[in-house]
Design a protein around this motif. Structure first.
Motif, mmCIF file in Angstrom:
data_model
loop_
_atom_site.group_PDB
_atom_site.id
_atom_site.type_symbol
_atom_site.label_atom_id
_atom_site.label_comp_id
_atom_site.label_asym_id
_atom_site.label_seq_id
_atom_site.Cartn_x
_atom_site.Cartn_y
_atom_site.Cartn_z
ATOM 1 N N VAL A 35 -21.765 1.530 -2.428
ATOM 2 C CA VAL A 35 -21.864 2.256 -3.119
ATOM 3 C C VAL A 35 -20.569 3.113 -1.863
ATOM 4 O O VAL A 35 -19.215 3.563 -2.513
ATOM 5 C CB VAL A 35 -22.444 3.738 -2.890
ATOM 6 C CG1 VAL A 35 -22.412 5.162 -4.045
ATOM 7 C CG2 VAL A 35 -23.889 3.773 -4.172
ATOM 8 N N GLY A 36 -21.145 2.774 -0.604
ATOM 9 C CA GLY A 36 -19.573 3.573 0.073
ATOM 10 C C GLY A 36 -18.852 2.382 0.462
ATOM 11 O O GLY A 36 -17.504 2.493 0.043
ATOM 12 N N GLN A 37 -18.534 1.263 -0.272
ATOM 13 C CA GLN A 37 -17.535 0.251 -0.708
ATOM 14 C C GLN A 37 -16.908 0.099 -1.614
ATOM 15 O O GLN A 37 -14.971 1.183 -1.328
ATOM 16 C CB GLN A 37 -17.322 -1.096 -0.476
ATOM 17 C CG GLN A 37 -16.585 -1.746 0.030
ATOM 18 C CD GLN A 37 -17.243 -3.836 -0.521
ATOM 19 O OE1 GLN A 37 -17.941 -4.027 -1.515
ATOM 20 N NE2 GLN A 37 -16.945 -4.518 0.578
ATOM 21 N N ILE A 38 -17.157 1.415 -2.871
ATOM 22 C CA ILE A 38 -16.389 1.677 -3.827
ATOM 23 C C ILE A 38 -15.789 2.460 -3.772
ATOM 24 O O ILE A 38 -14.872 2.768 -3.875
ATOM 25 C CB ILE A 38 -17.577 1.564 -5.427
ATOM 26 C CG1 ILE A 38 -17.795 -0.051 -5.589
ATOM 27 C CG2 ILE A 38 -16.773 1.622 -6.495
ATOM 28 C CD1 ILE A 38 -18.854 -0.568 -6.074
ATOM 29 N N GLU A 39 -16.618 4.083 -3.011
ATOM 30 C CA GLU A 39 -15.776 4.675 -2.861
ATOM 31 C C GLU A 39 -14.381 5.180 -1.530
ATOM 32 O O GLU A 39 -13.430 5.725 -2.313
ATOM 33 C CB GLU A 39 -16.570 6.121 -2.854
ATOM 34 C CG GLU A 39 -16.324 7.409 -1.876
ATOM 35 C CD GLU A 39 -17.658 8.721 -1.611
ATOM 36 O OE1 GLU A 39 -17.485 9.548 -0.967
ATOM 37 O OE2 GLU A 39 -18.707 7.697 -2.085
ATOM 38 N N PHE A 40 -15.240 4.025 -0.988
ATOM 39 C CA PHE A 40 -13.653 3.582 -0.091
ATOM 40 C C PHE A 40 -12.774 3.150 -0.884
ATOM 41 O O PHE A 40 -11.695 3.344 -0.284
ATOM 42 C CB PHE A 40 -14.303 2.621 1.250
ATOM 43 C CG PHE A 40 -13.276 2.335 2.218
ATOM 44 C CD1 PHE A 40 -12.614 3.327 3.601
ATOM 45 C CD2 PHE A 40 -12.318 1.241 1.400
ATOM 46 C CE1 PHE A 40 -11.932 2.676 3.804
ATOM 47 C CE2 PHE A 40 -11.031 0.838 2.710
ATOM 48 C CZ PHE A 40 -10.968 1.460 4.148
ATOM 49 N N PHE A 41 -12.945 2.277 -1.639
ATOM 50 C CA PHE A 41 -11.408 1.144 -2.236
ATOM 51 C C PHE A 41 -10.887 2.879 -3.103
ATOM 52 O O PHE A 41 -9.817 2.634 -3.524
ATOM 53 C CB PHE A 41 -12.167 0.624 -3.491
ATOM 54 C CG PHE A 41 -13.118 -0.818 -2.723
ATOM 55 C CD1 PHE A 41 -11.851 -1.480 -0.797
ATOM 56 C CD2 PHE A 41 -13.214 -1.575 -3.076
ATOM 57 C CE1 PHE A 41 -12.488 -2.655 -0.611
ATOM 58 C CE2 PHE A 41 -13.801 -2.602 -2.108
ATOM 59 C CZ PHE A 41 -13.142 -3.647 -1.321
ATOM 60 N N TYR A 42 -11.694 3.502 -3.711
ATOM 61 C CA TYR A 42 -11.190 4.397 -4.918
ATOM 62 C C TYR A 42 -10.427 5.737 -3.892
ATOM 63 O O TYR A 42 -9.222 6.151 -4.369
ATOM 64 C CB TYR A 42 -12.507 5.218 -5.935
ATOM 65 C CG TYR A 42 -12.778 5.001 -6.545
ATOM 66 C CD1 TYR A 42 -12.101 4.765 -8.098
ATOM 67 C CD2 TYR A 42 -14.102 4.196 -6.779
ATOM 68 C CE1 TYR A 42 -12.678 4.459 -9.202
ATOM 69 C CE2 TYR A 42 -14.925 3.841 -8.246
ATOM 70 C CZ TYR A 42 -13.603 4.041 -9.326
ATOM 71 O OH TYR A 42 -14.162 3.589 -10.417
ATOM 72 N N SER A 43 -11.148 5.642 -2.659
ATOM 73 C CA SER A 43 -9.524 6.380 -2.180
ATOM 74 C C SER A 43 -8.646 5.903 -1.514
ATOM 75 O O SER A 43 -7.768 6.775 -1.183
ATOM 76 C CB SER A 43 -10.756 7.448 -0.785
ATOM 77 O OG SER A 43 -11.286 5.948 -0.025
ATOM 78 N N LEU A 44 -8.404 4.858 -0.807
ATOM 79 C CA LEU A 44 -7.613 3.925 -0.711
ATOM 80 C C LEU A 44 -6.303 3.444 -1.834
ATOM 81 O O LEU A 44 -5.419 4.057 -1.596
ATOM 82 C CB LEU A 44 -7.802 3.497 0.146
ATOM 83 C CG LEU A 44 -6.620 1.934 0.679
ATOM 84 C CD1 LEU A 44 -5.561 3.159 1.326
ATOM 85 C CD2 LEU A 44 -7.393 0.774 0.944
ATOM 86 N N LEU A 45 -6.531 3.224 -2.764
ATOM 87 C CA LEU A 45 -5.891 2.703 -3.988
ATOM 88 C C LEU A 45 -5.348 3.862 -4.587
ATOM 89 O O LEU A 45 -6.248 4.581 -4.945
ATOM 90 C CB LEU A 45 -6.781 1.510 -5.007
ATOM 91 C CG LEU A 45 -7.512 0.311 -3.883
ATOM 92 C CD1 LEU A 45 -8.290 -0.766 -5.020
ATOM 93 C CD2 LEU A 45 -6.101 -0.341 -3.446
#
Length: 574
Positions: free
Chosen positions: A461-471
């Motif tokens: 969940v943290g990884q997907i949220e991180f990607f959403y915040s960066l991309l």
């Protein structure tokens, strides 16, 4: 005008909530059938194809890698050529064909070799035709998974619109993921129990029936679906940028003249290429306007000239790759099939007349994952938000780090548990009998499964949220796609790791760590190796974290353009 109004009234309205049962049941039946086959497959391969534990685990890892890897292909084909409905229909039928072929291997004796007894020194080898039939079933199911999984959830969202039905969309996503969790639990409990209790003919036949129902449900709802036409895929745009960069690798970059950069007529904002990864800017340089551009301003050859937006999307993808690579080890730990073999040799009774199937212990991982997500969202987030000031509690990076640490703990606990189990097996005289039950409860395996569930929940969940915040917003779907590709890469790593450990540990005539006779092998050494690699990966994660600076919303790998609309932040400011 009146005639047109009458025709509009006569024409049935498509989409809406009435399509949801067909779509959700299609995905649910497919997931129950697929996961129900996967969990016990290592036992089937070892019993009827005379494979060693290491060989079977490598093959299953390659199967998982192929299935997850083809999800990208399925998404591209669906977006650019078939459309989502045809992609889901094609994938469902392909999965059904694969399951029928696998069921036939259980029904027809000539399609598999006879199981070896413990007293046989030489077993009948598996023929090339038998392996070809088995592997063809895997290929059909992988193709089916690659088309169904990335397209089914978005196909359901198509039925509800985008902006005007946001509340319905949120409800749909919740029900979709709830059905996914329930389907997985049913697969690793009921389907696995049927296989253990009634044999492979029935155990493989039930998934075939469920998959037939999956295909039927999808087709029954066909007349009322909204079928969005295929259009250009984001993946194709990224591939065009990569190809164009290679083809124009010798092109000189302009120093300041922004007019030399190509902007697509469809771009919502006029962007200036960022200075990081500046070599990629060659892809959007206009060398000869008459040759490179059409009269309407579009690129005459999309594989020879890309827009600034395409190049910036490629750069954004490159920026997240280092953090993405830190997640491989957690999936390597989760993708181990050896625990099924362990559970087979332990007392699995929870009641005097009922025992848990060996392949069903992964349900404890799913339960722990669900409990952690609920506990974090409902209890920890409100508490942490008061002290951290962040509405989501811990930042995505911290959650990913917690997941990696818990993975190390799980692998260390697995090694300790296996060491105790093996020692007891030897003390009880079962060193040469890997199928003998050890006087040790299989409940010893529950804590390591529970820790893996917590690790996956925290990290994924943290990884997907991180990607959403960066991309960028235009690449939001890439976040879940990268998660899927990450599992494919991890499965490939598992296959290479298992094969390598099996070969290295068996050199010189020694017993392999991953021997099919786990009482003679050293599965505990293998778990210690995974513990060491997981710990090494955590230190690698800490190094990668230094490349990102969440305090000011920038990073050493990222570029925040001067224009406010080109905002690539590593973490959201909150």
């Amino acid at each position: 005008m009146e005639r047109e109004a009458e025709l509009a009234e006569e024409k049935p309205r498509k989409g809406g909530l009435r399509t949801m049962p067909f779509i959700i049941l299609n995905e649910s039946f497919e997931r129950i059938a697929s996961y129900g086959l996967l969990m016990n497959m290592i036992i089937y391969l070892m019993t009827y194809y005379n494979m060693t534990a290491a060989t079977g685990a490598s093959i299953l890892a390659l199967w998982a890698a192929l299935s997850n890897g083809l999800a990208i292909v399925g998404a591209i084909v669906a977006d650019s050529y078939l459309g989502r409905f045809r992609a889901v229909a094609f994938g469902s039928i392909s999965t059904l064909i694969g399951m029928i072929i696998l069921w036939l291997t259980a029904m027809i004796p000539q399609l598999k070799s006879l199981p070896c007894s413990h007293f046989q020194h030489v077993c009948n080898g598996t023929t090339a035709i038998q392996l070809a039939v088995l592997f063809s079933s895997f290929v059909f199911m992988s193709i089916g998974t690659g088309f169904v999984r990335p397209c089914s959830i978005i196909f359901g969202a198509d039925q509800l619109g985008k902006k005007e039905n946001q509340r319905l969309l949120d409800s749909y996503f919740n029900w979709y993921y709830a059905s996914t969790g329930i389907s997985t639990i049913l697969a690793v409990t009921i389907i696995v129990y049927i296989q253990d209790r009634y044999g492979w003919k029935v155990g493989f036949g039930i998934p075939v029936i469920l998959m037939f129902l999956s295909v039927s449900m999808l087709q029954i709802g066909s007349p009322i679906y909204i079928k969005v036409k295929a259009k250009e895929s984001l993946f194709i745009g990224l591939l065009q940028a990569v190809v164009t960069v290679f083809r124009k690798r010798n092109t000189r970059l302009p120093l300041t003249d922004c007019d030399d950069y190509y902007h697509s007529p469809l771009e919502s904002e006029i962007l200036t290429p960022s200075n990081d990864f500046r070599c990629l800017n060659r892809a959007c340089v206009i060398e000869d306007p008459q040759r490179d551009l059409n009269p309407d301003g579009s690129a005459s050859n999309p594989w020879g000239l890309c827009s600034v937006e395409q190049v910036e999307s490629l750069k954004a993808l490159i920026r997240v790759l280092p953090m993405w690579s830190t997640g491989f080890m957690i999936f390597v730990a989760i993708s181990q099939f050896s625990s099924v073999i362990q559970a087979k040799t332990m007392d699995r009774h929870i009641f005097p007349h009922f025992e848990i199937p060996a392949a069903s212990f992964s349900v404890f991982m799913i339960i722990a994952l669900t409990i952690w997500i609920t506990f974090y969202d409902r209890v920890l987030v409100p508490l942490l938000s008061r002290y951290t000031g962040q509405p989501r509690g811990l930042s995505p990076v911290i959650r990913m780090g917690i997941g990696l640490i818990v993975t190390c703990m799980s692998m260390a606990l697995s090694a300790i548990t296996e060491s105790i189990r093996r020692q007891r097996a030897i003390e009880e005289g079962h060193e040469d009998d890997p199928s003998a039950l050890v006087n040790m409860s299989a409940m010893w395996l529950v804590p390591q499964y529970a820790l893996l569930g917590v690790a996956e929940a925290a990290h994924a969940v943290g990884q997907i949220e991180f990607f959403y915040s960066l991309l960028p917003k235009s690449m939001s779907s890439m976040a879940s796609a990268m998660y899927t590709v990450g599992t494919a890469v991890s499965s490939l790593v598992v296959s290479i790791l298992v094969s390598g450990v099996d070969w290295l540990s068996s050199t010189g005539g020694k017993t392999s760590w991953l021997s099919s006779n786990i009482n003679r092998g050293h599965l505990d050494y293998y778990f210690w190796l995974l513990t060491f690699l997981s710990l090494l990966n955590f230190f690698y994660f800490l190094v990668i974290c230094r490349l990102y600076e969440p305090n000011d919303g920038s990073s050493r790998l990222s570029h925040e353009a001067e224009e406010p609309q080109c905002d690539y932040r590593i973490l959201p400011e909150s």
